[in-house]
Scaffold this motif. Sequence first.
Motif, PDB file in Angstrom:
ATOM      1  N   GLU A 100      17.840 -27.546  -0.611  1.00  0.00           N
ATOM      2  CA  GLU A 100      18.422 -26.757   1.055  1.00  0.00           C
ATOM      3  C   GLU A 100      17.752 -24.747   0.414  1.00  0.00           C
ATOM      4  N   ASN A 105      12.238 -25.458   2.905  1.00  0.00           N
ATOM      5  CA  ASN A 105      13.278 -25.529   3.486  1.00  0.00           C
ATOM      6  C   ASN A 105      13.290 -24.448   4.423  1.00  0.00           C
ATOM      7  N   SER A 134      17.019 -27.392   7.451  1.00  0.00           N
ATOM      8  CA  SER A 134      17.646 -28.272   7.703  1.00  0.00           C
ATOM      9  C   SER A 134      18.915 -27.836   8.018  1.00  0.00           C
ATOM     10  N   SER A 135      19.384 -27.123   8.316  1.00  0.00           N
ATOM     11  CA  SER A 135      20.349 -26.310   9.124  1.00  0.00           C
ATOM     12  C   SER A 135      20.394 -26.489  10.580  1.00  0.00           C
TER      13      SER A 135
END
Length: 1340
Positions: A100, A105, A134-135
């Motif tokens: 992350e 990312n 990722s988020s």
Amino acid sequence: MSKKLLMAAADAASAAAKEEHILQIPLRNWIDGEGADKSSAAASSESQLIFDVSKSRSDENINIRRSKESIIRKVTVAYGIVELLVRCPNNNVVLDDEAEIGIDNFAVCVYKKRGKSSSQQQQSDDIRGVRMLSSGLSLSIEEPSYLSCLFEEGGEKDDQMGRYLEVELDAADALLGGFKTDCSDSAEGKEVISIHRCHYLLAKILHELFTHNEDFPDDNHHRGDDEPARKIAKTEPLLDREEGVAGVGKSGSASIPSIEQMQQWGVPASICRMMKNLLESAAESCGDAYKTVGEVGEDLHLLLFDPDRFLFDHEAQSADNMQLQYRKEKLYGRDKEETLITDTFCRVTRGKSEAFFIGGFSGSGKSMLVDTLRVRVKNVGGYAIKHKFDAMSQVRPLSGVIAAVNQLCLMIKRRLTSKSLTALSKKLKDDFGADIGLLARMLPNVCVLSPEFSSLTSEVEDENTSDKMNVRSVSFTLLRFIRLVSSPKRPIMLFLDDLQWADDTALDVVHTFLSDRMGSCMFFVGTYRDNEVQIGHAIFDLLQKLETSNVPTTKVSLTGLDRGDLNKMMSDSLGLYPRICKSLSDIVFQKTKGNPFFVLEFIQSLQSRDLLQYDSCQKRWLWNEDAIRAEEITDNVLHLLSSKLSQLPNKVRLLLKVMACFGTSTNESVIDYLSESPEYAGIRNGLEGAISDGFVELNAEGYIKFVHDKVREAAYNLTPEKDKKQLHYNLGKTLYSICEGKDVGNTIFLIASQINHGKESIEKDAALRIPVAKLNMKAGKKALDGCDHKMAYFYFLAAISFLPDDGWESYYDLSLRLNLLMARAANSSCQYDEAELTLQRICKRARCLQDKLPAYFLMVTMFLAQGHPNQACATCSSILTQLGETVPETVTTEMVGDMIPETLSMYSEVYGDNWLGKKMDDSTLCNIVKFYSAMATAAYFCKPLHMGAYFVCKMVQLSLRNGVCQYTPLALMQLSSIVIRIDNAAFVHRIAKSALVLSEKFGSSDEMTEVLVNYYIGAGHIDSYQLGAKRLRRGFSSGLSSGNASTAFLCAGQWANFSTISAEIDLPSLLREMDYYLHLLELYKSELIKKFILCYRETVSTLIDKGQTTAIDAKLSYTDVSDPGRDPGTGNKLLEMFYFHQVFRNYWIGYSERCHHYATKFFTVSKPGHFRIYVIKFYHGKKLYSYTTCAFWNDFYTRVSLILSSFHYAGLNSIDKIRKQANYTKMKEVNEIIAAMKVAASHAESNFRNKLELLEAEQYGITGRRDLALHTYDTAIASAQKANFIHEQGLACEKAGFYCKRMKYNEKSLSYFNQARECYEKWGSTVKVEFIQKELGKLM
């Protein structure tokens, strides 16, 4: 913005949206694109170098520019990534996987422009944000156009390359919650990445971002799989240092690359240092390791904000010549004060003058705080003028203020268009008139505003006509100029630096400027060292005066910088992150207490002693904190400066020592003069060295200035105390020998001041005494020309001290001239005792009467100014007797009765023979007329009043026989005011006009004021009241400018009366001007005229709104004007004026009974026989055998004018009463009044024609002659309009409206009332407007 512009902007935005769009690019792809662009640029550059060598330098610059663009883009992306990481815990994003925090990312959001070729594509992209894939968390970066502004193709870069970026989470991602800056915080039940590991991974991202290389040092030591990292990597120094300059540490971990290694990857040292500090944190090492991710974001923000200072490497400078990057233009730690001074200035631009005082120690940044405002002042169209006082010119503070206003003229010339300059020149000429020469004496640069002014300055009054001038007259003259050139659109900022060296004369001028209520717009800023002023200093007196005058005043005091602001200053100077130099800043704070100037000098001293060194390999400053702490460095900045100056080359030291003797600044021409002498032949080379070393600077006006007061003090201290006087004296002698016979302008002051230090040496050298005395006399006369009387006094005093003991015998002419000049300067600078002693010395030592006459006349002037008319009379009588005149001890009315017709007959005989062009050449006769003039003035206050008429006739007869002189105009005007009556008004008016013509010919401001006062006491009432008001206003200004305050206020009193009864200006403006005059009368302590103006003011206040919002506490009561102990002449005048204004105001507000009551009172004290002092049939030979209690300068015509005006209102009031009571027995009174008004109108048509016609219209209306009444109302309205009597135009409309209403002519009535309302609105009478509005309501 206009509707068209808004539509155009919308269309442009729409078109731009079609051409541009936002893309999301994976960070790895974006990095590859940056690398490709760099390679492409290099290849293109190489190709161009092969085919076009002439463009090689340009291509190199383009490559450098593109390289910097790329670096800034990368730092922007890094900043976005870091800010996302900071915000992750805030948004429930848990970083539990190392992937992350990796390149793959993240994505970059770019604003991509269409229509670009592939080679141009990436370079034209604008970074708009960063996204964590990722988020799904994304962050916007605001500052859309900075890249295009940083480097324009073919252009030069901006002074400040960086931009202030702001970041914000996208609305869809942002959640409420506390703000945290550490990504080690975790959500419940999840194991997250440690802060140290986070720092390592972030360093890895930066490495790949800036090097385009995935090869990063082995990270096994930082995984923490088996043991915490702190057990694997022990804390040891990380960076190599030369011996004696330790403090950061040395690395024992081979896995952490050095700064030098990282720079080989082509990464700026600042980024390398950031990666190094991140790795140090990962290894839990000491040194400059980061503690949080938030600190990384702060550093990246700083790199973007000021990339030249913090981001890019300084390749051009080696370690030997590397200079500290101190921001000279930046003001540290003064945000609050900067906001305060800016807000204060903004209020001034709304039209209200204010004052701003800044106290603080030397070097605290007072001047820099003021300088932050200069650009704003210029941007709003204003002018910023400055003067700096210093210890070397304490006798010349007033000259400093005058010099500041003088430089304003040059600014105006540069800034205004030709059209605006022409308009301003006209305003100056109209306002100053004959006083323009007086203004040019003070402000020589005023001549650049108009070629016409240069010719007018040739008529400047000589030294014999300035006896009454003083600081107040100088202040008022400058104020008149400031009023005309300043406005809310063009405010003036007057900055006076180092007020601790100023005195009350200079600060009184400032008070005059700021307390003005008539349109000037000034922002005054004064700085002073608050540790060097004691209670009783003129600064505190000025503050008290400003408070009394209700001038808004702000006071601030600057102390040392706090630790945080000092650290910012150190960070900027060293080009290092603030967190790195904090420890050094703390030491500097302890040594300097945060004084900004001391801080700069201190760190420069550290550099000069190798306690602060630049490492060209690491590209940063290094220091040894222990060695700096151990140094016994004084806390006195002068010691540091003196040590630095003592090591300079001899020629530079000589230049600085010499300049320090002259003060904070010196004209370059002085250095040129000195370089002509063998002793100072190399001083010009020294100047070049002093400028290059940064001790002095040369401005565009040719002045060399020390960069700071402390530098001058240190330079002055290079000369031992015992040798200072000799150095001053040698400089003065050298300059004197070189400049003798040359016109050196104001440099004469410097030469005289320097040579005067050697008084003991001069007194021992007989050959030098007289030349030095003459030098000081020349300097004193130069100061007098510039109206700095105090400075002139000191030079004359010095000149007299150099004369030998037998000076009155051996150098008689020089002694006589110097003593007379000093007496004048002492009198004008309010040193009356010294002036009187000097005049007595002249009268005692002068050889003949002719030589004593100027001293005696100045003595008489002083007696009159100080309220001693008997002494003035006695002195004049004695001198006139010695000049061969027979001055009777008593004068009878019979004697005056003989002289008046004789004088008028003489005038009739010479009139038309061009006698006005015949000049009185006999100096003795001129002196006789001069002393008769002074005696007539004195007699008015202390002798039987008809004696003045005798002396006036003597003056006129002497002029008629022998030609005119400077005092003839006043004598003629006084004669006209004495003899005028209704049946000879035209003849006497001709005499008065002759006096006006002569007065303008001689052009003396002082006499012009007295002439005008007498003109409007008498014959001036034949002229238009409004013209009279304008002339009286100018007479007031001329009187105050020339120092004749008492006569000036007489003009002000008459102006107020004229303006009230003639509506020369609207009532609110009139009230404002009256309040200004009352303010001045308070300052000058003039009680008599104050009572008259209070009387007029109450009338104006009543006419505006019956005093509801305009009244003041100070009012004139009946007891003020009916005191039985009052002087009969003055008391009667005041009582008479009181009654007249009661009649005037009560009629206007409709109180008819009160009007009738006061009219009766007025006629009781204004019986015609009472005022006709000399009611003589001059051409029939009848003499005057009786004398009544009447004043000299008989204001017969003034009172006749009042009587006639009262007739007008009493007549209107009587007609109203006749109409109401149907009592026609009073028509006889009305007919008598109309008959009197016809006579008045035949002599003064502009003042009385409309009044006569309105009375006639009212008479016709009451007697039933309708058509004639309507016609005459219209005629009265037209006559009032022609005379600019807006109030009486409204009154005529009002009367016509009521007449038509009674006659049932409703439409006509409505029309007249509407006209009346318009007139009253222009006049500013709310009372009358409301009254007419009610009548209109009844008709509607």
